[in-house]
Each structure stands twice: as structure tokens, then as C-alpha cells.
Design a protein around this motif. Sequence first.
Motif, PDB file in Angstrom:
ATOM      1  N   MET A  95       0.856  -1.201   0.000  1.00 39.62           N
ATOM      2  CA  MET A  95       0.000   0.000   0.000  1.00 39.62           C
ATOM      3  C   MET A  95       0.881   1.237   0.000  1.00 39.62           C
ATOM      4  SD  MET A  95      -2.972   1.040   2.741  1.00 39.62           S
ATOM      5  CE  MET A  95      -3.955   2.490   2.485  1.00 39.62           C
ATOM      6  N   THR A  96       0.569   2.237  -0.809  1.00 32.86           N
ATOM      7  CA  THR A  96       1.367   3.453  -0.878  1.00 32.86           C
ATOM      8  C   THR A  96       0.535   4.661  -0.496  1.00 32.86           C
ATOM      9  OG1 THR A  96       0.828   3.702  -3.219  1.00 32.86           O
ATOM     10  CG2 THR A  96       2.853   2.530  -2.685  1.00 32.86           C
ATOM     11  N   ALA A  97       1.222   5.623   0.117  1.00 30.13           N
ATOM     12  CA  ALA A  97       0.552   6.860   0.482  1.00 30.13           C
ATOM     13  C   ALA A  97       0.396   7.742  -0.747  1.00 30.13           C
ATOM     14  CB  ALA A  97       1.377   7.596   1.541  1.00 30.13           C
ATOM     15  N   PRO A  98      -0.640   8.605  -0.790  1.00 32.09           N
ATOM     16  CA  PRO A  98      -0.760   9.514  -1.918  1.00 32.09           C
ATOM     17  C   PRO A  98       0.424  10.465  -1.955  1.00 32.09           C
ATOM     18  CG  PRO A  98      -2.268  10.124  -0.139  1.00 32.09           C
ATOM     19  CD  PRO A  98      -1.707   8.794   0.214  1.00 32.09           C
ATOM     20  N   VAL A  99       0.849  10.824  -3.155  1.00 33.13           N
ATOM     21  CA  VAL A  99       1.974  11.741  -3.293  1.00 33.13           C
ATOM     22  C   VAL A  99       1.501  13.150  -2.946  1.00 33.13           C
ATOM     23  CG1 VAL A  99       3.665  12.727  -4.861  1.00 33.13           C
ATOM     24  CG2 VAL A  99       3.075  10.304  -5.018  1.00 33.13           C
TER      25      VAL A  99
ATOM     26  N   PHE B 206       9.680  10.413  -2.559  1.00 33.66           N
ATOM     27  CA  PHE B 206      10.591   9.876  -1.547  1.00 33.66           C
ATOM     28  C   PHE B 206       9.924   9.886  -0.177  1.00 33.66           C
ATOM     29  CE2 PHE B 206      14.927  10.893   0.622  1.00 33.66           C
ATOM     30  CZ  PHE B 206      15.171   9.555   0.875  1.00 33.66           C
ATOM     31  N   ALA B 207       9.360  11.012   0.210  1.00 33.78           N
ATOM     32  CA  ALA B 207       8.715  11.133   1.518  1.00 33.78           C
ATOM     33  C   ALA B 207       7.530  10.195   1.657  1.00 33.78           C
ATOM     34  CB  ALA B 207       8.261  12.580   1.739  1.00 33.78           C
ATOM     35  N   ALA B 208       6.827   9.947   0.546  1.00 37.73           N
ATOM     36  CA  ALA B 208       5.640   9.087   0.599  1.00 37.73           C
ATOM     37  C   ALA B 208       5.992   7.687   1.103  1.00 37.73           C
ATOM     38  CB  ALA B 208       4.974   9.005  -0.770  1.00 37.73           C
ATOM     39  N   ARG B 209       7.197   7.220   0.831  1.00 31.11           N
ATOM     40  CA  ARG B 209       7.584   5.879   1.282  1.00 31.11           C
ATOM     41  C   ARG B 209       7.741   5.839   2.799  1.00 31.11           C
ATOM     42  NH1 ARG B 209       8.781   2.043  -2.323  1.00 31.11           N
ATOM     43  NH2 ARG B 209       8.540   2.669  -4.507  1.00 31.11           N
ATOM     44  N   TYR B 210       8.308   6.857   3.389  1.00 27.98           N
ATOM     45  CA  TYR B 210       8.371   6.928   4.855  1.00 27.98           C
ATOM     46  C   TYR B 210       6.978   7.069   5.449  1.00 27.98           C
ATOM     47  CZ  TYR B 210       8.617   9.401   9.320  1.00 27.98           C
ATOM     48  OH  TYR B 210       8.393   9.808  10.620  1.00 27.98           O
ATOM     49  N   LEU B 211       6.161   7.942   4.875  1.00 24.08           N
ATOM     50  CA  LEU B 211       4.820   8.152   5.415  1.00 24.08           C
ATOM     51  C   LEU B 211       3.958   6.898   5.269  1.00 24.08           C
ATOM     52  CD1 LEU B 211       4.223  11.796   4.143  1.00 24.08           C
ATOM     53  CD2 LEU B 211       4.830  11.048   6.466  1.00 24.08           C
ATOM     54  N   THR B 212       4.208   6.087   4.242  1.00 24.78           N
ATOM     55  CA  THR B 212       3.520   4.808   4.114  1.00 24.78           C
ATOM     56  C   THR B 212       3.883   3.891   5.273  1.00 24.78           C
ATOM     57  OG1 THR B 212       3.330   4.904   1.709  1.00 24.78           O
ATOM     58  CG2 THR B 212       3.312   2.723   2.693  1.00 24.78           C
ATOM     59  N   ALA B 213       5.163   3.878   5.652  1.00 25.95           N
ATOM     60  CA  ALA B 213       5.577   3.070   6.801  1.00 25.95           C
ATOM     61  C   ALA B 213       4.872   3.534   8.074  1.00 25.95           C
ATOM     62  CB  ALA B 213       7.093   3.143   6.973  1.00 25.95           C
ATOM     63  N   VAL B 214       4.754   4.849   8.249  1.00 28.80           N
ATOM     64  CA  VAL B 214       4.041   5.394   9.414  1.00 28.80           C
ATOM     65  C   VAL B 214       2.577   4.948   9.396  1.00 28.80           C
ATOM     66  CG1 VAL B 214       3.205   7.513  10.499  1.00 28.80           C
ATOM     67  CG2 VAL B 214       5.561   7.382   9.656  1.00 28.80           C
TER      68      VAL B 214
ATOM     69  N   ALA C  98      19.282   4.590  11.903  1.00 29.53           N
ATOM     70  CA  ALA C  98      18.496   3.454  11.409  1.00 29.53           C
ATOM     71  C   ALA C  98      17.433   3.942  10.430  1.00 29.53           C
ATOM     72  CB  ALA C  98      17.852   2.704  12.571  1.00 29.53           C
ATOM     73  N   GLY C  99      16.818   5.087  10.722  1.00 35.25           N
ATOM     74  CA  GLY C  99      15.850   5.651   9.787  1.00 35.25           C
ATOM     75  C   GLY C  99      16.498   6.107   8.504  1.00 35.25           C
ATOM     76  N   MET C 100      17.661   6.734   8.616  1.00 35.30           N
ATOM     77  CA  MET C 100      18.379   7.155   7.411  1.00 35.30           C
ATOM     78  C   MET C 100      18.793   5.956   6.574  1.00 35.30           C
ATOM     79  SD  MET C 100      20.792  10.286   8.749  1.00 35.30           S
ATOM     80  CE  MET C 100      21.212  10.827   7.099  1.00 35.30           C
ATOM     81  N   ASN C 101      19.209   4.894   7.240  1.00 35.26           N
ATOM     82  CA  ASN C 101      19.582   3.669   6.536  1.00 35.26           C
ATOM     83  C   ASN C 101      18.422   3.158   5.692  1.00 35.26           C
ATOM     84  OD1 ASN C 101      21.026   0.970   6.142  1.00 35.26           O
ATOM     85  ND2 ASN C 101      19.292   0.310   7.402  1.00 35.26           N
ATOM     86  N   ALA C 102      17.247   3.049   6.295  1.00 39.41           N
ATOM     87  CA  ALA C 102      16.072   2.559   5.570  1.00 39.41           C
ATOM     88  C   ALA C 102      15.694   3.490   4.426  1.00 39.41           C
ATOM     89  CB  ALA C 102      14.894   2.403   6.531  1.00 39.41           C
ATOM     90  N   HIS C 103      15.727   4.776   4.708  1.00 37.57           N
ATOM     91  CA  HIS C 103      15.204   5.725   3.733  1.00 37.57           C
ATOM     92  C   HIS C 103      16.176   5.985   2.581  1.00 37.57           C
ATOM     93  CE1 HIS C 103      11.890   8.160   2.684  1.00 37.57           C
ATOM     94  NE2 HIS C 103      12.418   9.337   2.959  1.00 37.57           N
ATOM     95  N   ILE C 104      17.461   6.025   2.872  1.00 38.53           N
ATOM     96  CA  ILE C 104      18.431   6.299   1.810  1.00 38.53           C
ATOM     97  C   ILE C 104      18.745   5.047   1.002  1.00 38.53           C
ATOM     98  CG2 ILE C 104      20.804   7.001   1.316  1.00 38.53           C
ATOM     99  CD1 ILE C 104      20.626   8.893   3.720  1.00 38.53           C
ATOM    100  N   GLU C 105      19.055   3.946   1.682  1.00 34.90           N
ATOM    101  CA  GLU C 105      19.529   2.766   0.950  1.00 34.90           C
ATOM    102  C   GLU C 105      18.398   2.004   0.259  1.00 34.90           C
ATOM    103  OE1 GLU C 105      22.829   0.535   1.849  1.00 34.90           O
ATOM    104  OE2 GLU C 105      23.400   1.665   3.637  1.00 34.90           O
ATOM    105  N   ASN C 106      17.181   2.096   0.790  1.00 31.57           N
ATOM    106  CA  ASN C 106      16.059   1.408   0.137  1.00 31.57           C
ATOM    107  C   ASN C 106      15.125   2.380  -0.576  1.00 31.57           C
ATOM    108  OD1 ASN C 106      14.387  -1.327   0.027  1.00 31.57           O
ATOM    109  ND2 ASN C 106      12.943   0.325   0.461  1.00 31.57           N
ATOM    110  N   ASP C 107      14.615   3.360   0.142  1.00 30.05           N
ATOM    111  CA  ASP C 107      13.566   4.207  -0.413  1.00 30.05           C
ATOM    112  C   ASP C 107      14.069   5.168  -1.486  1.00 30.05           C
ATOM    113  OD1 ASP C 107      11.946   2.947   1.372  1.00 30.05           O
ATOM    114  OD2 ASP C 107      11.538   4.700   2.628  1.00 30.05           O
ATOM    115  N   LEU C 108      15.281   5.684  -1.317  1.00 29.00           N
ATOM    116  CA  LEU C 108      15.772   6.668  -2.281  1.00 29.00           C
ATOM    117  C   LEU C 108      15.917   6.090  -3.687  1.00 29.00           C
ATOM    118  CD1 LEU C 108      16.684   9.494  -2.933  1.00 29.00           C
ATOM    119  CD2 LEU C 108      18.966   8.922  -2.040  1.00 29.00           C
TER     120      LEU C 108
END
Length: 223
Positions: free
Chosen positions: A1-5, A64-72, A105-115
Motif C-alpha cells: 500500500m502506498t501513500a498519496p503523493v 521519496f517522503a511518501a515511502r516513509y509516510l507509508t511506513a508510518v 536506522a531511519g536514514m539507513n532505511a530511507h536512503i539505501e532502500n527508499d531513495l
Amino acid sequence: MTAPVLTVDQVVDRMAKLAAQLPVADGVAVFNAMYLTVTRLVRDHLAVAYFDDPATMAELDAVFAARYLTAVDDDRAGRRPAACWRPLFELRAAANVHPLQFALAGMNAHIENDLPLAVLDTCRLTGRTPEQLHPDYLRINSLLAEVEAQVRATLLPLPSVGDPLLHILGVWSIDRARDAAWASVLALWELHRLPPAYRLVADALSGSVGMVGRALLTPLSVN
């Protein structure tokens, strides 16, 4: 599931609301505060001709931000976030974990996977290639490095020799993360016409990034 952009301003508003809602010591709150700083910095640079293609960078920032907000959103709805995000959300209240560990840990997830995934999504949305985005990608990396240095200095101003935290933090480097993220962009771009292979590699990336995140969140020993 993805958050709206969302627009960049809407992303800032969403993160600011999260910052007001989450307890200060919450691990996700620590990362959110750092990410809010990054997003405000990007927003400011979008308005001052910092990027070659500010419209595309605004799109990338929001995707990019939508992927973090989807996790939230997944966590709040009782769904498991993507594998890369699970360590942060599962260990957000863990004892004996330093705030800097949560931030990295958050930067790791967001940069190496989400970016890398966000770069590819932006290429599809805008009809551009990774090579066309690369100069501005490097400019965003410079902003990330600037904020990461500020976070380290704020959360860990005077590390001592032999501090076990320093050994844990040695697991991860923002320079290596940025290089690895771009390598993932190029590898996945070559697979985008082969959806089954793309999904397998993307899933493996999320899992391996999650393993590093769990290592970054190793509790510190208490004497």
C-alpha cells in the motif's frame, strides 16, 4: 500500500504534525525530527535555483517522503511496514538504544532502500532517465550529508574512546549509503522491463537494508 503523493509543503505539514504527536523519546520521533529538517532544507533550496530541474526534484522529494509516510501509516493501521523499516518501528521504544541509533536506522532505511526506488518512480512519472537526474541527486546527497553531520554533532557531541556506541555507528556510513543507493538505481533501472526480476531484487534490497537497521539498533550495554 502506498501513500498519496503530496506536495513538498504538505509533506512538511504532515511531518510537523507527527512531531507534535509523538513522544520525544520515541525512536520514530527522533528520525522524523531529522527528516523534517532535511525536507525543509530541500524546500528552501527548491526556491533558490539550487537544482538544475527544481520541478523534478520537488516530485522526487514528495515521492521519496511518501515511502516513509507509508511506513508510518502501515504501523498505525496495524500492518507491518516494509522490511527495511521494521527494525525502527519494532524497536522504537527499546531500552538502552541511543537517539543517534534511531536517527541513523531511519536514514539507513530511507536512503539505501527508499531513495533508489523513489528515483525510479520519479523517472517513470516524468519520463526522465536516471542519468538526467544524477546531478541533482548528488545535490540532494550534499544536503543529506549536511544534516547528518548536524545530527551526529547534536546527539553525540563528545564521544569517548572505547564507547560501544561508536562501534555500532561504524556499521553505517552516509557516504557508502549514497553510493549504494545510486548503484541500486542503476541495477533496478536495467530490470524495470522485467517486473518479476525487479520485484525479487527490490524485496531482497529491503530485507538486507532491514538487517543493517537491526544491527544499528543493537542495545548498548549498561554497567
